[in-house]
Motif scaffolding. Structure first.
Motif, short mmCIF file in Angstrom:
data_model
loop_
_atom_site.label_atom_id
_atom_site.label_comp_id
_atom_site.label_asym_id
_atom_site.label_seq_id
_atom_site.Cartn_x
_atom_site.Cartn_y
_atom_site.Cartn_z
N MET A 72 -3.57 2.31 0.89
CA MET A 72 -3.04 2.53 -0.45
C MET A 72 -3.35 1.30 -1.30
SD MET A 72 0.61 4.37 0.23
CE MET A 72 0.69 5.89 1.16
N ALA A 73 -4.14 1.47 -2.35
CA ALA A 73 -4.55 0.34 -3.17
C ALA A 73 -3.37 -0.17 -3.99
CB ALA A 73 -5.68 0.76 -4.10
N PRO A 74 -3.29 -1.49 -4.23
CA PRO A 74 -2.21 -2.02 -5.06
C PRO A 74 -2.33 -1.55 -6.49
CG PRO A 74 -3.88 -3.70 -4.64
CD PRO A 74 -4.22 -2.52 -3.77
N VAL A 75 -1.19 -1.42 -7.15
CA VAL A 75 -1.18 -1.01 -8.54
C VAL A 75 -1.60 -2.18 -9.41
CG1 VAL A 75 0.27 -0.19 -10.42
CG2 VAL A 75 0.60 0.69 -8.11
N GLY A 107 8.43 -2.34 -9.35
CA GLY A 107 7.85 -3.61 -8.94
C GLY A 107 7.69 -3.75 -7.44
N GLN A 108 8.09 -2.75 -6.67
CA GLN A 108 7.90 -2.78 -5.23
C GLN A 108 6.44 -2.48 -4.90
OE1 GLN A 108 11.39 -0.85 -3.02
NE2 GLN A 108 11.54 0.09 -5.03
N GLU A 109 6.02 -2.83 -3.69
CA GLU A 109 4.66 -2.55 -3.27
C GLU A 109 4.57 -1.16 -2.64
OE1 GLU A 109 3.00 -5.54 -0.80
OE2 GLU A 109 3.58 -7.20 -2.11
N ALA A 110 3.52 -0.44 -2.98
CA ALA A 110 3.36 0.92 -2.48
C ALA A 110 3.28 0.95 -0.96
CB ALA A 110 2.11 1.56 -3.09
N ASP A 111 2.57 -0.01 -0.35
CA ASP A 111 2.45 -0.03 1.11
C ASP A 111 3.81 -0.24 1.78
OD1 ASP A 111 -0.22 0.43 1.05
OD2 ASP A 111 -0.84 -1.61 1.55
N LEU A 159 8.04 9.43 14.51
CA LEU A 159 6.94 9.60 13.56
C LEU A 159 6.64 8.29 12.84
CD1 LEU A 159 6.56 12.53 11.03
CD2 LEU A 159 6.39 10.18 10.25
N LEU A 160 7.68 7.60 12.37
CA LEU A 160 7.47 6.36 11.62
C LEU A 160 6.87 5.27 12.50
CD1 LEU A 160 10.80 6.22 9.56
CD2 LEU A 160 8.53 6.91 8.75
N SER A 161 7.30 5.20 13.75
CA SER A 161 6.76 4.19 14.66
C SER A 161 5.26 4.39 14.85
CB SER A 161 7.48 4.26 16.02
OG SER A 161 8.84 3.96 15.87
N GLU A 162 4.86 5.62 14.99
CA GLU A 162 3.44 5.92 15.18
C GLU A 162 2.65 5.73 13.89
OE1 GLU A 162 1.15 10.04 15.78
OE2 GLU A 162 2.30 9.42 17.55
N MET A 163 3.19 6.22 12.79
CA MET A 163 2.48 6.17 11.51
C MET A 163 2.28 4.74 11.03
SD MET A 163 3.58 8.00 7.92
CE MET A 163 5.02 6.92 7.69
N ALA A 164 3.26 3.86 11.27
CA ALA A 164 3.22 2.50 10.73
C ALA A 164 2.74 1.48 11.76
CB ALA A 164 4.59 2.11 10.22
N GLU A 165 2.24 1.95 12.89
CA GLU A 165 1.86 1.02 13.96
C GLU A 165 0.79 0.02 13.49
OE1 GLU A 165 0.22 1.10 18.58
OE2 GLU A 165 0.47 2.98 17.45
N VAL A 166 -0.24 0.51 12.82
CA VAL A 166 -1.31 -0.37 12.34
C VAL A 166 -0.79 -1.30 11.25
CG1 VAL A 166 -3.57 -0.47 11.23
CG2 VAL A 166 -3.13 1.25 13.00
N TYR A 167 -0.01 -0.76 10.32
CA TYR A 167 0.55 -1.56 9.23
C TYR A 167 1.33 -2.75 9.78
CZ TYR A 167 3.67 -2.97 5.45
OH TYR A 167 4.40 -3.70 4.54
#
Length: 266
Positions: free
Chosen positions: A1-4, A78-82, A250-258
């Protein structure tokens, strides 16, 4: 997700208006991201090549819709999308509980997607003349893509419902999921400010009524049963605030790389 990198004039919205928009955007984003991830779990595992290709495309669309919404929230807060997408806990998520369920068998996946896509289409249609212009403009694009999602689910569901074991699985799925449908209509759709501020041009009750009428008519056309929970929807008070163990998985798997490097730009 690109920064705004740019912020539209809407960042100066009245705080009360901004609060309602952010709440609604959060629900929409979490719905799309959650279902998009569940869709991606079928890649390479769908029962036929048609399903594999379709779910690959649909998963990308859903995640793209989520990214659009997270970017709008970032502009307003003002929060980050990622961070919004990957770093929030399960307790902070506002997706409908129906969408976080593990996929189950193919028939259940198709039924759930059909029920959600019908809901999502009605929700997006109520946004195309929204007083919050970025959301109105985004809804137009999302509707074009969601049209094909729903058409695919209608086609497959009608085919599965023709008889035999496939029909039995569809019927089981309809009854199993009917109890969770109320979670779709929970949350901000019950907030009168959405329509008072003309952010949404139809109330939650209006959307629920149209949804029930459409789902019942189509299921009957296909000769499928219509459980009571699909004829009359009662919004679940905790349908977007109380989540099960499936969401944490689901969140653990989805955000593993992040989580390997939260400071990186993915």
């Amino acid at each position: 997700m690109a920064p705004v990198v740019s912020k539209p004039a809407e960042v100066a919205l009245h705080p009360g208006y901004r609060e309602v928009v952010v709440q609604f955007l959060t629900e929409l984003a979490d719905d799309e991201l959650t279902l998009g991830h569940r869709d991606s779990e079928w890649l390479g595992l769908a029962p036929d090549i048609e399903g594999d290709i379709a779910f690959s495309s649909i998963a990308q669309d859903e995640v793209g819709h989520a990214a659009f919404c997270f970017d709008r929230i970032a502009e307003l807060t003002g929060q980050e999308a990622d961070v919004l997408a990957f770093a929030r806990s399960a307790a902070e998520r506002r997706n409908a509980r129906l969408l976080e369920r593990e996929n189950g068998d193919w028939a259940e996946t198709i039924v759930r997607h059909y029920l959600y896509d019908t809901f999502d289409r009605l929700r997006l249609q109520a946004l195309v003349e929204s007083s919050y212009r970025p959301l109105a403009e985004g809804a137009v694009k999302m509707l074009r893509e969601e049209y094909y999602h729903r058409l695919h689910m209608q086609t497959v569901l009608a085919r599965l419902g023709r008889g035999g074991e496939a029909r039995e699985r569809v019927e089981r799925a309809l009854y199993a999921l009917a109890d969770e449908v109320g979670s779709l209509f929970a949350g901000s759709l019950q907030d009168a400010r959405l329509t008072d501020l003309r952010i949404l041009r139809a109330s939650g009750n209006d959307i629920a009524s149209a949804w029930c009428e459409q789902v019942a008519a189509e299921l009957e056309d296909w000769g499928l049963p219509v459980p009571a929970g699909l004829r009359t929807v009662r919004p679940a008070a905790d349908g977007r605030t109380v989540h099960g163990a499936a969401l944490q998985q689901l969140l653990s798997e989805m955000a593993e790389v992040y989580h390997t490097d939260p400071q990186a730009t993915w």
